[in-house]
Enzyme design. Structure first.
Site, PDB file in Angstrom:
ATOM      1  N   LEU A  42       0.853  -1.183   0.000  1.00  0.00           N
ATOM      2  CA  LEU A  42       0.000   0.000   0.000  1.00  0.00           C
ATOM      3  C   LEU A  42       0.888   1.232   0.000  1.00  0.00           C
ATOM      4  O   LEU A  42       1.949   1.253   0.631  1.00  0.00           O
ATOM      5  CB  LEU A  42      -0.928  -0.012   1.203  1.00  0.00           C
ATOM      6  CG  LEU A  42      -1.877  -1.210   1.291  1.00  0.00           C
ATOM      7  CD1 LEU A  42      -2.794  -1.074   2.492  1.00  0.00           C
ATOM      8  CD2 LEU A  42      -2.689  -1.377   0.017  1.00  0.00           C
ATOM      9  N   HIS A  43       0.445   2.253  -0.718  1.00  0.00           N
ATOM     10  CA  HIS A  43       1.273   3.458  -0.861  1.00  0.00           C
ATOM     11  C   HIS A  43       0.421   4.700  -0.768  1.00  0.00           C
ATOM     12  O   HIS A  43      -0.799   4.648  -0.893  1.00  0.00           O
ATOM     13  CB  HIS A  43       2.030   3.416  -2.193  1.00  0.00           C
ATOM     14  CG  HIS A  43       1.141   3.530  -3.382  1.00  0.00           C
ATOM     15  ND1 HIS A  43       0.964   4.704  -4.065  1.00  0.00           N
ATOM     16  CD2 HIS A  43       0.360   2.605  -4.009  1.00  0.00           C
ATOM     17  CE1 HIS A  43       0.129   4.499  -5.075  1.00  0.00           C
ATOM     18  NE2 HIS A  43      -0.259   3.240  -5.063  1.00  0.00           N
ATOM     19  N   GLU A  44       1.102   5.811  -0.544  1.00  0.00           N
ATOM     20  CA  GLU A  44       0.449   7.117  -0.481  1.00  0.00           C
ATOM     21  C   GLU A  44       1.131   8.031  -1.483  1.00  0.00           C
ATOM     22  O   GLU A  44       2.291   8.396  -1.311  1.00  0.00           O
ATOM     23  CB  GLU A  44       0.564   7.686   0.924  1.00  0.00           C
ATOM     24  CG  GLU A  44      -0.046   6.748   1.948  1.00  0.00           C
ATOM     25  CD  GLU A  44      -0.801   7.452   3.038  1.00  0.00           C
ATOM     26  OE1 GLU A  44      -1.079   8.649   2.905  1.00  0.00           O
ATOM     27  OE2 GLU A  44      -1.116   6.785   4.015  1.00  0.00           O
TER      28      GLU A  44
END
Length: 127
Positions: A42-44
């Site tokens: 998961l990334h932002e």
């Protein structure tokens, strides 16, 4: 070099290291459903994706660089729409699936070991 996309690892799903060891890195934007989060990193994102990458551009994971060898027809649209992309570390010159970006593996680099919360990821235009 022009940055086409910049993001950072938020978390690594429990099953993601096994997929990465098999040559597949799945990114999803933070907040993905649990069944997808288990197999994904998961990334932002640090902004809106720019121009689509092309063969020869670079995927940077921390201090390591991986050359992009092919971009599937719908891969960049998925990044723009839902923050999702599949990187295949095959070095293929033609993507097998429309939603994948192929990159050349770097011998001796443990990609899963590079991915920890806060690790920067970027796609940059070569040259």
């Amino acid at each position: 070099m022009t940055t086409l996309y910049a993001t950072a690892v938020h978390s690594v799903g429990a099953d993601a290291p096994d997929l990465i060891a098999g040559g597949v890195l799945i990114l999803f934007a933070a907040g993905a459903p649990p069944e997808l989060a288990e197999v994904s990193v998961l990334h932002e994102a640090a902004g809106v994706p720019g121009e689509a990458p092309a063969a020869g551009d670079i995927l940077r994971i921390g201090a390591h660089a991986f050359r992009i060898t092919a971009v599937g027809a719908t891969a960049w649209a998925k990044v723009r729409e839902i923050g999702h992309v599949v990187f295949s570390f095959t070095g293929a010159e033609v993507a097998d699936r429309p939603g994948e970006i192929c990159v050349a593996p770097v011998p001796g680099v443990d990609v899963a070991g590079l991915l920890a919360p806060g690790t920067p990821l970027a796609i940059v235009r070569a040259g």
